[in-house]
Enzyme design. Sequence first.
Site, mmCIF file in Angstrom:
data_model
loop_
_atom_site.group_PDB
_atom_site.id
_atom_site.type_symbol
_atom_site.label_atom_id
_atom_site.label_comp_id
_atom_site.label_asym_id
_atom_site.label_seq_id
_atom_site.Cartn_x
_atom_site.Cartn_y
_atom_site.Cartn_z
ATOM 1 N N GLU A 60 -4.122 18.114 -2.707
ATOM 2 C CA GLU A 60 -4.685 18.813 -1.549
ATOM 3 C C GLU A 60 -4.732 20.326 -1.734
ATOM 4 O OE1 GLU A 60 -3.890 14.804 -0.478
ATOM 5 O OE2 GLU A 60 -2.518 16.305 -1.348
ATOM 6 N N PHE A 83 -5.670 12.189 5.046
ATOM 7 C CA PHE A 83 -4.920 11.882 6.259
ATOM 8 C C PHE A 83 -4.155 13.124 6.698
ATOM 9 C CE2 PHE A 83 -5.473 7.702 4.357
ATOM 10 C CZ PHE A 83 -5.874 6.939 5.440
ATOM 11 N N ALA A 84 -3.893 13.227 8.007
ATOM 12 C CA ALA A 84 -3.322 14.455 8.566
ATOM 13 C C ALA A 84 -1.988 14.836 7.938
ATOM 14 C CB ALA A 84 -3.160 14.309 10.078
ATOM 15 N N HIS A 129 0.478 9.217 7.723
ATOM 16 C CA HIS A 129 -0.956 9.077 7.923
ATOM 17 C C HIS A 129 -1.387 9.368 9.357
ATOM 18 C CE1 HIS A 129 -0.520 7.139 4.074
ATOM 19 N NE2 HIS A 129 -1.812 6.861 3.982
#
Length: 326
Positions: A60, A83-84, A129
């Site tokens: 990321e 995903f957050a 997630h």
Amino acid sequence: MATMTLINAINHAMRVEMERDKNVVVMGEDVGVNGGVFRATADLYQTFGEKRSFDTPLAESAIIGTAIGLASQGFRPVPEIQFAGFVYECMDQISTQAARLRMRSGGRFNVPITIRVPYGGGVKTPEMHSDSLEALFLHSPGVKVVMPSNPYDAKGLLISAIRDDDPVIFYEPMKLYRSVKAEVPEEDYTVPLGKAHVVKEGTDVTLIAYGAMVPLCEKAAAQAEKERGIQVEVIDLRTISPFDLDTIISSVEKTHRAVVVHEAAQTGGVGAELSARIHEEAILSLEAPVVRVTGFDTPYPLTAIEDEWLPTVDRVCAGIYKTLDF
């Protein structure tokens, strides 16, 4: 007009912008050939090619770092964080690079980057997630935070975000991806950032929510009206940074009561900031303290008990009755 799910509307918004502006590029883990884990980017690779819609390593910080570099050179990247809960890996890139580059460079560089992030509970995902981490970026000046609740807004807000010259975190409620449908124009249109929407007019209490909590609040409003014979106003924030304080205060001055609903943990959340601002700006209009209905101050739970952790219609109604009975 076409009937679209929320995920269809998001895909359509990216397609519209990629057709309109050759500098719009989509990037992230599996977003290219496979069209993303939720198929939000389906067929973009096949339509626009590997230079406009491309897969990245599972890193990321590298995804957002690369996107910032592209943005500073005239591109408008739309990276996806799968995903957050994975956003922690790129907090430095977002909060200390993307958010500050325009200020740090004296306006020489902008960072027109739109970071798409699926978030939220109710879909039985693995750990890390379903987190709702929007408050992290509420506290990061220079970043806008958008959280749609329906397909029409999702398309218009995403187009506005991609065209914005500053970084935007675009949180997408996973629970609503395919569970809601609406009529959505197939042509280009925008919904302004920073402007809330009054979903339902009322006179006795104001419900303030965003994302997946908006349809929940609509159900709670209907139940409370049936049980108590009241009229509940429901506001969809749509954008939580900057949030539309004028619409909120105008509503509270009319109803004299407010309940804020979100699924993130309570302490230091969006509800805390909204409560503080309402008390600062409209305390003489209030007939009761602002009530918060939220997730709990724990890590997001295992799927077996997540339904006990998330706000429910009954919990929202209890919040409404608490402020009515004060």
